[in-house]
Design a protein around this motif. Structure first.
Motif, PDB file in Angstrom:
ATOM      1  N   GLU A   1      25.459  33.336  56.917  1.00  0.00           N
ATOM      2  CA  GLU A   1      24.219  32.745  56.509  1.00  0.00           C
ATOM      3  C   GLU A   1      22.196  33.724  56.773  1.00  0.00           C
ATOM      4  OE1 GLU A   1      22.849  28.335  55.727  1.00  0.00           O
ATOM      5  OE2 GLU A   1      23.508  28.817  58.245  1.00  0.00           O
TER       6      GLU A   1
ATOM      7  N   TRP B   1      30.031  36.498  49.347  1.00  0.00           N
ATOM      8  CA  TRP B   1      29.722  35.456  50.872  1.00  0.00           C
ATOM      9  C   TRP B   1      29.870  36.150  51.507  1.00  0.00           C
ATOM     10  CZ3 TRP B   1      33.101  35.099  55.049  1.00  0.00           C
ATOM     11  CH2 TRP B   1      33.815  35.719  54.872  1.00  0.00           C
TER      12      TRP B   1
ATOM     13  N   GLU C   1      21.054  27.124  42.508  1.00  0.00           N
ATOM     14  CA  GLU C   1      22.157  26.508  42.843  1.00  0.00           C
ATOM     15  C   GLU C   1      23.057  26.616  41.438  1.00  0.00           C
ATOM     16  OE1 GLU C   1      22.967  24.224  45.799  1.00  0.00           O
ATOM     17  OE2 GLU C   1      21.168  24.635  47.157  1.00  0.00           O
TER      18      GLU C   1
ATOM     19  N   ARG D   1      29.070  30.192  59.737  1.00  0.00           N
ATOM     20  CA  ARG D   1      28.055  30.298  58.815  1.00  0.00           C
ATOM     21  C   ARG D   1      27.631  30.655  57.293  1.00  0.00           C
ATOM     22  NH1 ARG D   1      27.025  25.192  57.327  1.00  0.00           N
ATOM     23  NH2 ARG D   1      25.292  25.752  56.331  1.00  0.00           N
TER      24      ARG D   1
ATOM     25  N   PHE E   1      21.578  35.840  54.084  1.00  0.00           N
ATOM     26  CA  PHE E   1      21.373  35.568  53.169  1.00  0.00           C
ATOM     27  C   PHE E   1      19.376  36.046  52.109  1.00  0.00           C
ATOM     28  CE2 PHE E   1      20.074  32.119  49.810  1.00  0.00           C
ATOM     29  CZ  PHE E   1      20.512  32.655  48.788  1.00  0.00           C
TER      30      PHE E   1
ATOM     31  N   ALA F   1      26.504  32.053  53.011  1.00  0.00           N
ATOM     32  CA  ALA F   1      26.211  31.692  51.830  1.00  0.00           C
ATOM     33  C   ALA F   1      27.029  32.191  51.274  1.00  0.00           C
ATOM     34  CB  ALA F   1      25.258  32.124  52.002  1.00  0.00           C
TER      35      ALA F   1
ATOM     36  N   LEU G   1      31.637  24.529  51.272  1.00  0.00           N
ATOM     37  CA  LEU G   1      30.681  24.477  51.413  1.00  0.00           C
ATOM     38  C   LEU G   1      30.065  22.933  51.316  1.00  0.00           C
ATOM     39  CD1 LEU G   1      30.672  25.433  47.260  1.00  0.00           C
ATOM     40  CD2 LEU G   1      29.586  27.085  49.389  1.00  0.00           C
ATOM     41  N   ASP G   2      29.050  22.561  51.944  1.00  0.00           N
ATOM     42  CA  ASP G   2      28.065  21.454  52.657  1.00  0.00           C
ATOM     43  C   ASP G   2      27.973  20.924  51.651  1.00  0.00           C
ATOM     44  OD1 ASP G   2      28.191  23.139  54.866  1.00  0.00           O
ATOM     45  OD2 ASP G   2      25.156  23.474  54.368  1.00  0.00           O
TER      46      ASP G   2
ATOM     47  N   ARG H   1      25.799  26.525  50.809  1.00  0.00           N
ATOM     48  CA  ARG H   1      26.119  27.057  51.605  1.00  0.00           C
ATOM     49  C   ARG H   1      27.283  26.738  52.794  1.00  0.00           C
ATOM     50  NH1 ARG H   1      21.140  30.206  53.527  1.00  0.00           N
ATOM     51  NH2 ARG H   1      19.287  29.937  51.686  1.00  0.00           N
TER      52      ARG H   1
END
Length: 164
Positions: free
Chosen positions: A141, A138, A155, A9, A144, A11, A125-126, A26
């Protein structure tokens, strides 16, 4: 190329100021892939890679490479991680591999280096988009929130690649 496992995972951050973090989103680290626009190498890039390959081959002989492998295998044998027979087989295999690599056509070596240099972390990305490692900062997660601190998180859309 990455220290993170595929599927980790992440970000992906576009940029940040003292008060705001602009977040692409994310998602997951998908692995290293050729980035958009890869494969169109200039003659100067090809020439630079050929010089690098020739310089490397001049500086490092097959015997040098085999010696390095032998020292690593000797440590593994001493630590009981591999047997003497396995080490001898690996050493012979390494010598064959290095000798075969040495006689490959230069164009193949140059293309391989250029293709390797085109690899970049792909971040899925999700929300369904993709951002490349070269386009952002990056991080895992879980790091972050420490990075963002008490800054406002905004965002943002993924980069426009219409010109690529």
């Amino acid at each position: 190329m990455s220290a993170w496992s595929v599927g980790s995972r992440i970000a992906a951050v576009r940029n940040a100021t003292d008060s705001t973090v602009y977040l692409y989103g994310r998602g997951v680290y998908a692995g290293d892939f050729p980035r958009p626009g890869s494969g169109s190498w200039s003659e100067s890039a090809r020439a630079a890679c050929e010089r690098a390959v020739r310089d490397s081959e001049k500086k490092t002989s097959v015997d040098d490479l085999v010696s390095w492998v032998k020292s690593r295998l000797d440590k593994e044998v001493s630590a009981g991680e591999t047997t003497e027979e396995e080490a001898e087989a690996q050493l012979a295999e390494s010598r064959q591999k290095y000798e075969a690599a040495k006689v490959r056509p230069m164009e193949d070596k140059v293309r391989e280096l250029l293709e390797f240099m085109d690899l970049n972390p792909r971040l899925d990305l999700d929300g369904g988009g993709t951002v490349w490692g070269c386009e952002c900062w990056w991080m895992p997660e879980q790091e972050f929130s420490t990075f963002a601190g008490d800054r406002l998180i905004v965002e943002v859309a993924e980069p426009d690649r219409s010109g690529v």
